[in-house]
Write a protein that holds these residues in place. Structure first.
Motif, PDB file in Angstrom:
ATOM      1  N   SER A   1       0.830  -1.187   0.000  1.00  0.00           N
ATOM      2  CA  SER A   1       0.000   0.000   0.000  1.00  0.00           C
ATOM      3  C   SER A   1       0.873   1.249   0.000  1.00  0.00           C
ATOM      4  O   SER A   1       2.077   1.192   0.293  1.00  0.00           O
ATOM      5  CB  SER A   1      -0.914   0.013   1.228  1.00  0.00           C
ATOM      6  OG  SER A   1      -0.129   0.165   2.404  1.00  0.00           O
ATOM      7  N   THR A   2       0.259   2.397  -0.317  1.00  0.00           N
ATOM      8  CA  THR A   2       1.022   3.640  -0.288  1.00  0.00           C
ATOM      9  C   THR A   2       1.498   3.948   1.134  1.00  0.00           C
ATOM     10  O   THR A   2       2.586   4.496   1.319  1.00  0.00           O
ATOM     11  CB  THR A   2       0.173   4.810  -0.827  1.00  0.00           C
ATOM     12  OG1 THR A   2      -1.054   4.885  -0.097  1.00  0.00           O
ATOM     13  CG2 THR A   2      -0.125   4.616  -2.304  1.00  0.00           C
ATOM     14  N   GLU A   3       0.692   3.603   2.142  1.00  0.00           N
ATOM     15  CA  GLU A   3       1.117   3.837   3.521  1.00  0.00           C
ATOM     16  C   GLU A   3       2.324   2.985   3.873  1.00  0.00           C
ATOM     17  O   GLU A   3       3.247   3.434   4.562  1.00  0.00           O
ATOM     18  CB  GLU A   3      -0.040   3.550   4.487  1.00  0.00           C
ATOM     19  CG  GLU A   3      -1.058   4.660   4.562  1.00  0.00           C
ATOM     20  CD  GLU A   3      -0.439   5.982   5.021  1.00  0.00           C
ATOM     21  OE1 GLU A   3       0.273   5.998   6.044  1.00  0.00           O
ATOM     22  OE2 GLU A   3      -0.653   6.998   4.325  1.00  0.00           O
ATOM     23  N   ALA A   4       2.334   1.726   3.409  1.00  0.00           N
ATOM     24  CA  ALA A   4       3.484   0.860   3.673  1.00  0.00           C
ATOM     25  C   ALA A   4       4.733   1.400   2.994  1.00  0.00           C
ATOM     26  O   ALA A   4       5.839   1.353   3.559  1.00  0.00           O
ATOM     27  CB  ALA A   4       3.179  -0.555   3.195  1.00  0.00           C
ATOM     28  N   LEU A   5       4.583   1.928   1.783  1.00  0.00           N
ATOM     29  CA  LEU A   5       5.735   2.516   1.089  1.00  0.00           C
ATOM     30  C   LEU A   5       6.241   3.743   1.854  1.00  0.00           C
ATOM     31  O   LEU A   5       7.461   3.951   1.986  1.00  0.00           O
ATOM     32  CB  LEU A   5       5.346   2.901  -0.338  1.00  0.00           C
ATOM     33  CG  LEU A   5       5.024   1.760  -1.298  1.00  0.00           C
ATOM     34  CD1 LEU A   5       4.583   2.312  -2.661  1.00  0.00           C
ATOM     35  CD2 LEU A   5       6.221   0.826  -1.474  1.00  0.00           C
ATOM     36  N   TRP A   6       5.314   4.552   2.341  1.00  0.00           N
ATOM     37  CA  TRP A   6       5.713   5.756   3.078  1.00  0.00           C
ATOM     38  C   TRP A   6       6.477   5.394   4.360  1.00  0.00           C
ATOM     39  O   TRP A   6       7.545   5.930   4.635  1.00  0.00           O
ATOM     40  CB  TRP A   6       4.487   6.591   3.404  1.00  0.00           C
ATOM     41  CG  TRP A   6       4.763   7.694   4.393  1.00  0.00           C
ATOM     42  CD1 TRP A   6       4.321   7.778   5.678  1.00  0.00           C
ATOM     43  CD2 TRP A   6       5.562   8.861   4.169  1.00  0.00           C
ATOM     44  NE1 TRP A   6       4.788   8.918   6.268  1.00  0.00           N
ATOM     45  CE2 TRP A   6       5.553   9.610   5.374  1.00  0.00           C
ATOM     46  CE3 TRP A   6       6.275   9.346   3.077  1.00  0.00           C
ATOM     47  CZ2 TRP A   6       6.235  10.814   5.519  1.00  0.00           C
ATOM     48  CZ3 TRP A   6       6.954  10.552   3.208  1.00  0.00           C
ATOM     49  CH2 TRP A   6       6.933  11.272   4.420  1.00  0.00           C
ATOM     50  N   HIS A   7       5.921   4.480   5.135  1.00  0.00           N
ATOM     51  CA  HIS A   7       6.559   4.116   6.409  1.00  0.00           C
ATOM     52  C   HIS A   7       7.846   3.315   6.189  1.00  0.00           C
ATOM     53  O   HIS A   7       8.768   3.404   7.012  1.00  0.00           O
ATOM     54  CB  HIS A   7       5.577   3.317   7.275  1.00  0.00           C
ATOM     55  CG  HIS A   7       4.438   4.139   7.793  1.00  0.00           C
ATOM     56  ND1 HIS A   7       4.616   5.216   8.634  1.00  0.00           N
ATOM     57  CD2 HIS A   7       3.093   4.054   7.555  1.00  0.00           C
ATOM     58  CE1 HIS A   7       3.441   5.762   8.920  1.00  0.00           C
ATOM     59  NE2 HIS A   7       2.498   5.078   8.284  1.00  0.00           N
ATOM     60  N   GLY A   8       7.907   2.563   5.095  1.00  0.00           N
ATOM     61  CA  GLY A   8       9.100   1.756   4.851  1.00  0.00           C
ATOM     62  C   GLY A   8      10.262   2.536   4.262  1.00  0.00           C
ATOM     63  O   GLY A   8      11.421   2.334   4.644  1.00  0.00           O
ATOM     64  N   PHE A   9       9.949   3.445   3.309  1.00  0.00           N
ATOM     65  CA  PHE A   9      11.018   4.127   2.583  1.00  0.00           C
ATOM     66  C   PHE A   9      11.161   5.608   2.929  1.00  0.00           C
ATOM     67  O   PHE A   9      12.213   6.192   2.676  1.00  0.00           O
ATOM     68  CB  PHE A   9      10.796   3.975   1.070  1.00  0.00           C
ATOM     69  CG  PHE A   9      10.963   2.581   0.568  1.00  0.00           C
ATOM     70  CD1 PHE A   9      12.225   2.088   0.273  1.00  0.00           C
ATOM     71  CD2 PHE A   9       9.859   1.742   0.393  1.00  0.00           C
ATOM     72  CE1 PHE A   9      12.390   0.796  -0.196  1.00  0.00           C
ATOM     73  CE2 PHE A   9      10.012   0.451  -0.072  1.00  0.00           C
ATOM     74  CZ  PHE A   9      11.279  -0.026  -0.359  1.00  0.00           C
ATOM     75  N   GLY A  10      10.114   6.217   3.495  1.00  0.00           N
ATOM     76  CA  GLY A  10      10.206   7.627   3.853  1.00  0.00           C
ATOM     77  C   GLY A  10      11.391   7.949   4.743  1.00  0.00           C
ATOM     78  O   GLY A  10      12.136   8.911   4.489  1.00  0.00           O
ATOM     79  N   PRO A  11      11.639   7.147   5.808  1.00  0.00           N
ATOM     80  CA  PRO A  11      12.764   7.458   6.688  1.00  0.00           C
ATOM     81  C   PRO A  11      14.136   7.342   6.017  1.00  0.00           C
ATOM     82  O   PRO A  11      15.113   7.899   6.517  1.00  0.00           O
ATOM     83  CB  PRO A  11      12.623   6.414   7.810  1.00  0.00           C
ATOM     84  CG  PRO A  11      11.175   6.028   7.792  1.00  0.00           C
ATOM     85  CD  PRO A  11      10.780   6.073   6.349  1.00  0.00           C
ATOM     86  N   VAL A  12      14.208   6.617   4.894  1.00  0.00           N
ATOM     87  CA  VAL A  12      15.486   6.444   4.204  1.00  0.00           C
ATOM     88  C   VAL A  12      15.848   7.685   3.397  1.00  0.00           C
ATOM     89  O   VAL A  12      17.027   8.009   3.214  1.00  0.00           O
ATOM     90  CB  VAL A  12      15.423   5.203   3.278  1.00  0.00           C
ATOM     91  CG1 VAL A  12      16.725   5.027   2.508  1.00  0.00           C
ATOM     92  CG2 VAL A  12      15.106   3.957   4.089  1.00  0.00           C
TER      93      VAL A  12
END
Length: 392
Positions: free
Chosen positions: A217-228
């Protein structure tokens, strides 16, 4: 009529052949696919006249790669040798331009929406606008991707391997990269992140989500890759997820093991596929096409490419495994690789020459890999470190 097929068509036409170029799905160019051409491949397309009049605003140049490890250290810049430049461009724009050029190339007849029906003893049967046509060819080139109908017709269906990961593509607008002109490989997310400029206005993010690595999901992408991502890119990333169209592709690794025989040659993904993290796919396909044209013989072509493409293929696979595994042994190999790059401009250049298809000697890869292996073994603390090195 992808990059490899167009390069083959232009090359054979240049040598006096009469070429019929069939494309079944022109609209498939809008999918997430290759957007980075290493310098050698770009130079071949340029020499063939296929990059003439390329719109300046629709493409970008690449100086090499910036590797952001997960060790907390500064990124390592891996530039191309001799100041050479890659070409980066949205896949649909690149293919649109290449098809415009090949459509007006003397000696080439381009037929979009033409679908292969059968291929028997050099006779090609295809459908176009509801009608069936047949043509007899001295050489048939299958440049029709990893689900190649040409390959299936002549050599039997290929078992489709399970996907090793899924790639999400997101376009960011109005941002600047930490190292402009470089492709960025960043670790620390669910999988590696590849990021590069594709035009004056846009930057492409390719987010690798391993199979079983979590929701898509877009939320999973945000939480997974946003901090990187660097702080300066996160707002654009969030905006791209919420308002842009996230496009997905499955990554399947197939050995480059069949190049054709007896009047039928395979090029590009019809031969085999590598992981897009190394951006080697389009380059390997174009080098296939160029070699086929130069040899003019399927057997000699197969021998040449089986030898020369093995090195970048193996390095691509090894790099992907090293950066995706999170156990202690993989970390040891990854740390040794980064230490080698940081300590030697020569090794940084050699790595890029191998990935870019410019260094094809197995001995060169072996020498580089032994340096990494030696560095890893010096820091190894468990036997599985050695096991990973043997498997790679």
């Amino acid at each position: 009529a992808g990059p490899a097929g167009i390069a083959a068509a232009a090359g054979f036409a240049e040598r006096g052949a009469s070429v019929l170029l069939l494309e079944a799905e022109p609209n498939a160019a809008k999918r997430l696919a290759g957007e980075w051409l290493h310098p050698l491949a770009a130079s071949h397309l340029r020499r063939l006249g296929l990059l003439a009049d390329l719109p300046a605003a629709q493409h970008a140049e690449g100086r090499g790669f910036a590797f952001f490890s997960d060790d907390g250290g500064a990124p390592v810049l891996l530039p191309y040798a001799d100041g050479e430049r890659a070409l980066a461009m949205e896949h649909a724009h690149l293919l649109g331009h290449l098809r415009e050029r090949i459509a007006v190339t003397p000696g080439v007849t381009y037929r979009p929406h033409a679908r292969l029906r059968t291929l028997t003893n050099g006779t090609v049967s295809y459908t176009l606008a509801g009608a069936t046509h047949e043509v007899r060819a001295g050489l048939v080139v299958g440049a029709d991707g990893r689900s190649s109908a040409v390959r299936a017709s002549c050599f039997g269906p290929r078992h489709a391997p399970a996907a090793v990961s899924h790639m999400a593509g997101v376009l960011l607008t109005g941002v600047r990269l930490p190292h402009e002109g470089y492709g960025h490989v960043m670790l620390g997310g669910p999988g590696p992140l590849l990021m590069y400029r594709v035009s004056e206005a846009c930057v492409r993010l390719c987010l690798d989500v391993p199979v079983g690595g979590g929701a898509r999901s877009t939320e999973a992408l945000w939480h997974g890759f946003g901090p990187v991502l660097p702080d300066t890119l996160r707002h654009a990333f969030r905006d791209g997820l919420e308002h842009g169209k996230v496009v997905w592709a499955a990554n399947r690794l197939t050995p480059r093991s069949c190049y054709g025989e007896a009047g039928v040659a395979l090029v590009g993904d019809a031969v085999g596929t590598t992981h897009p993290l190394s951006a080697a796919g389009m380059t390997l396909g174009i080098l296939d096409a160029v070699t086929l044209v130069e040899t003019g013989d399927v057997t000699r072509y197969a021998t040449a490419r089986a030898r020369s493409s093995r090195v970048p293929e193996v390095l691509s696979q090894a790099l992907y495994e090293v950066v995706t595994r999170d156990d202690e042994s993989a970390s040891g190999v990854r740390d040794a690789m980064v230490r080698m790059w940081r300590g030697s401009a020569y090794e940084r250049e050699r790595t890029m020459r191998i990935l870019a298809g410019q260094e094809q000697r197995p001995a060169a890869f072996a020498a580089a890999f032994l340096k990494v292996a030696g560095g890893a073994l010096q820091h190894a603390t468990q036997s599985r470190d050695v096991a990973l090195l043997r498997r790679l």
